[in-house]
Design a protein around this motif. Structure first.
Motif, PDB file in Angstrom:
ATOM      1  N   UNK A 198       0.846  -1.193   0.000  1.00  0.00           N
ATOM      2  CA  UNK A 198       0.000   0.000   0.000  1.00  0.00           C
ATOM      3  C   UNK A 198       0.882   1.245   0.000  1.00  0.00           C
ATOM      4  N   UNK A 199       0.907   1.958  -1.104  1.00  0.00           N
ATOM      5  CA  UNK A 199       1.760   3.145  -1.213  1.00  0.00           C
ATOM      6  C   UNK A 199       1.297   4.288  -0.318  1.00  0.00           C
ATOM      7  N   UNK A 200       0.023   4.288   0.052  1.00  0.00           N
ATOM      8  CA  UNK A 200      -0.447   5.355   0.943  1.00  0.00           C
ATOM      9  C   UNK A 200       0.143   5.188   2.343  1.00  0.00           C
ATOM     10  N   UNK A 201       0.617   3.978   2.646  1.00  0.00           N
ATOM     11  CA  UNK A 201       1.262   3.712   3.935  1.00  0.00           C
ATOM     12  C   UNK A 201       2.778   3.795   3.796  1.00  0.00           C
ATOM     13  N   UNK A 202       3.309   3.083   2.790  1.00  0.00           N
ATOM     14  CA  UNK A 202       4.760   3.006   2.618  1.00  0.00           C
ATOM     15  C   UNK A 202       5.340   4.262   1.977  1.00  0.00           C
ATOM     16  N   UNK A 203       4.552   4.915   1.110  1.00  0.00           N
ATOM     17  CA  UNK A 203       5.059   6.054   0.366  1.00  0.00           C
ATOM     18  C   UNK A 203       5.841   5.597  -0.855  1.00  0.00           C
ATOM     19  N   UNK A 204       5.771   6.336  -1.964  1.00  0.00           N
ATOM     20  CA  UNK A 204       6.497   5.950  -3.179  1.00  0.00           C
ATOM     21  C   UNK A 204       7.993   6.177  -3.031  1.00  0.00           C
ATOM     22  N   UNK A 205       8.774   5.392  -3.748  1.00  0.00           N
ATOM     23  CA  UNK A 205      10.229   5.519  -3.691  1.00  0.00           C
ATOM     24  C   UNK A 205      10.710   6.783  -4.389  1.00  0.00           C
ATOM     25  N   UNK A 206       9.967   7.219  -5.437  1.00  0.00           N
ATOM     26  CA  UNK A 206      10.365   8.391  -6.211  1.00  0.00           C
ATOM     27  C   UNK A 206       9.164   9.295  -6.441  1.00  0.00           C
ATOM     28  N   UNK A 207       9.431  10.570  -6.563  1.00  0.00           N
ATOM     29  CA  UNK A 207       8.393  11.529  -6.915  1.00  0.00           C
ATOM     30  C   UNK A 207       8.073  11.393  -8.398  1.00  0.00           C
ATOM     31  N   UNK A 208       6.788  11.188  -8.717  1.00  0.00           N
ATOM     32  CA  UNK A 208       6.347  11.086 -10.114  1.00  0.00           C
ATOM     33  C   UNK A 208       7.252  10.133 -10.891  1.00  0.00           C
ATOM     34  N   UNK A 209       7.265   8.870 -10.498  1.00  0.00           N
ATOM     35  CA  UNK A 209       8.171   7.913 -11.134  1.00  0.00           C
ATOM     36  C   UNK A 209       7.853   7.745 -12.615  1.00  0.00           C
ATOM     37  N   UNK A 210       6.595   7.899 -12.993  1.00  0.00           N
ATOM     38  CA  UNK A 210       6.238   7.765 -14.412  1.00  0.00           C
ATOM     39  C   UNK A 210       6.879   8.892 -15.222  1.00  0.00           C
ATOM     40  N   UNK A 211       6.711  10.130 -14.765  1.00  0.00           N
ATOM     41  CA  UNK A 211       7.293  11.251 -15.489  1.00  0.00           C
ATOM     42  C   UNK A 211       8.808  11.263 -15.425  1.00  0.00           C
ATOM     43  N   UNK A 212       9.360  10.840 -14.289  1.00  0.00           N
ATOM     44  CA  UNK A 212      10.811  10.873 -14.114  1.00  0.00           C
ATOM     45  C   UNK A 212      11.519   9.814 -14.936  1.00  0.00           C
ATOM     46  N   UNK A 213      10.944   8.616 -15.009  1.00  0.00           N
ATOM     47  CA  UNK A 213      11.635   7.508 -15.656  1.00  0.00           C
ATOM     48  C   UNK A 213      10.967   7.038 -16.953  1.00  0.00           C
ATOM     49  N   UNK A 214       9.644   6.952 -16.952  1.00  0.00           N
ATOM     50  CA  UNK A 214       8.967   6.368 -18.109  1.00  0.00           C
ATOM     51  C   UNK A 214       9.053   7.248 -19.340  1.00  0.00           C
ATOM     52  N   UNK A 215       8.858   8.555 -19.193  1.00  0.00           N
ATOM     53  CA  UNK A 215       8.897   9.441 -20.359  1.00  0.00           C
ATOM     54  C   UNK A 215      10.254   9.379 -21.057  1.00  0.00           C
ATOM     55  N   UNK A 216      11.385   9.483 -20.332  1.00  0.00           N
ATOM     56  CA  UNK A 216      12.679   9.322 -21.014  1.00  0.00           C
ATOM     57  C   UNK A 216      12.867   7.928 -21.622  1.00  0.00           C
ATOM     58  N   UNK A 217      12.348   6.897 -20.966  1.00  0.00           N
ATOM     59  CA  UNK A 217      12.464   5.539 -21.500  1.00  0.00           C
ATOM     60  C   UNK A 217      11.718   5.417 -22.821  1.00  0.00           C
ATOM     61  N   UNK A 218      10.521   5.986 -22.884  1.00  0.00           N
ATOM     62  CA  UNK A 218       9.758   5.952 -24.144  1.00  0.00           C
ATOM     63  C   UNK A 218      10.513   6.675 -25.248  1.00  0.00           C
ATOM     64  N   UNK A 219      11.101   7.821 -24.911  1.00  0.00           N
ATOM     65  CA  UNK A 219      11.833   8.596 -25.908  1.00  0.00           C
ATOM     66  C   UNK A 219      13.034   7.810 -26.430  1.00  0.00           C
ATOM     67  N   UNK A 220      13.767   7.178 -25.526  1.00  0.00           N
ATOM     68  CA  UNK A 220      14.928   6.387 -25.955  1.00  0.00           C
ATOM     69  C   UNK A 220      14.505   5.240 -26.865  1.00  0.00           C
ATOM     70  N   UNK A 221      13.420   4.592 -26.514  1.00  0.00           N
ATOM     71  CA  UNK A 221      12.946   3.483 -27.352  1.00  0.00           C
ATOM     72  C   UNK A 221      12.541   3.985 -28.736  1.00  0.00           C
TER      73      UNK A 221
END
Length: 338
Positions: A198-221
């Motif tokens: 449950x992320x509402x309890x544990x908290x996410x590891x990164x702020x906006x992980x989709x925008x931080x990691x996924x967007x650059x990954x899509x661009x590289x692909x």
């Protein structure tokens, strides 16, 4: 949000019934897991299958590598593409690593509405030296999380989807005779034997992980299949953007955009459309490079593309006039969600 890299994964180790596990056993297990997912609509037709056979002592020694086979209604029946590939794999003798992978389109729910992603899950079955079978299930959606990968709580989406994943994991465990080993915590979430923490309890590891990691990954692909060049527009902007929706056969593949305030333009793949979004997108990037080479500003390029449609395999613009998004981030959000 839909991702190109896994949100999480689960692994089961299976001891073969005989000392000599064959590629056909990997296929039987993979299809059985597909059928488990299908009961929850986590897998729907038509899946894509890949099969590889590599020498154990040298991974570069590839004896067989076939990809993109359609998962037919009875995929193991004689005469199907998968059955033919398996027959070739069965003919090899010696110590090999056999891998069979199924890309699973599937359905996730939001407010009762069904949304399809062309890669909701993947099923990977590996045979190591004929003595160990490893089954891995990966998911590419955050619909199972209490918070999405942009740090927004989503109790309704979680309630609609998480029980489906839990039921599927339990059914796969019943099929394979053991509980899964959850994958390691990653940039998006922490898998458990029944789903995710449950992320509402544990908290996410990164702020906006989709925008931080996924967007650059899509661009590289997207750019990985194209030659490097300096003949292109800037790919980021702080200004609003105008865009056209790219469709083919009634399905949205992505969005071609241009900045309203500087010389930036690009293509955002609709991740849920899967490989087709990236394959078509490469062609649109080349078209933008052509416009840049003509000396056109970014908005002029968007108009030039509208007036000069490409070959049908790249799709077409669904609007007569461009739409406007308040930011590139908003358009990226759209392309990653639905």
């Amino acid at each position: 949000m839909i991702t190109t890299e896994p949100i999480g994964d689960w692994t089961w180790e299976v001891t073969p019934a005989t000392a000599d596990a064959r590629p056909s056993q990997a296929a039987e297990i993979a299809v059985a897991v597909w059928n488990v997912l299908a009961r929850q609509e986590l897998a729907v037709p038509v899946g894509k299958v890949g099969l590889s056979v590599r020498a154990m002592h040298d991974a570069r020694d590839v004896r067989l590598d076939v990809r993109g086979l359609a998962l037919e209604a009875d995929p193991l029946a004689p005469g199907t593409a998968l059955a033919d590939a398996l027959a070739r794999a069965e003919a090899f003798e010696g110590d090999f690593l056999t891998g069979l992978r199924i890309q699973c389109p599937g359905i996730w729910l939001e407010s009762g509405v069904k949304h399809r992603a062309e890669q909701l899950f993947t099923i990977q079955v590996d045979i190591w030296k004929a003595g160990l079978i490893v089954v891995t299930l990966e998911t590419y959606s955050d619909a199972w999380l209490t918070m999405d990968t942009r740090e927004r709580e989503q109790p309704t989406i979680h309630a609609e989807n998480a029980p489906r994943l839990t039921a599927a994991l339990q059914a796969v465990s019943d099929l394979l005779g053991d509980a899964p080993e959850p994958g390691d915590p990653n940039r998006h979430a922490t898998p458990t034997t029944t789903g995710f923490e449950d992320l509402t309890v544990e908290g996410p590891a990164y702020t906006d992980s989709w925008g931080t990691f996924e967007v650059p990954t899509r661009s590289r692909r997207l750019l990985s299949v194209l030659p490097r060049t300096e003949n292109e527009y800037e790919d980021i902007t702080d200004h609003p953007v105008r865009y056209f929706t790219v469709q083919r056969d009634g399905r949205t593949l992505g969005y071609v955009w241009a900045s309203t305030g500087d010389n930036a333009a690009g293509y955002e793949p609709r991740t849920a459309a899967g490989d087709d979004a990236f394959e078509a997108g490469a062609g649109w990037v080349l078209r933008l490079r052509e416009a840049h080479g003509r000396g056109l500003g970014s908005l002029e390029a968007l108009d030039w593309l509208r007036q000069s449609p490409p070959s049908p395999d790249l799709g077409h613009f669904s609007e007569e006039l461009p739409r406007q998004a308040p930011s590139l981030d908003a358009l990226e959000e759209l392309s990653g969600r639905y």
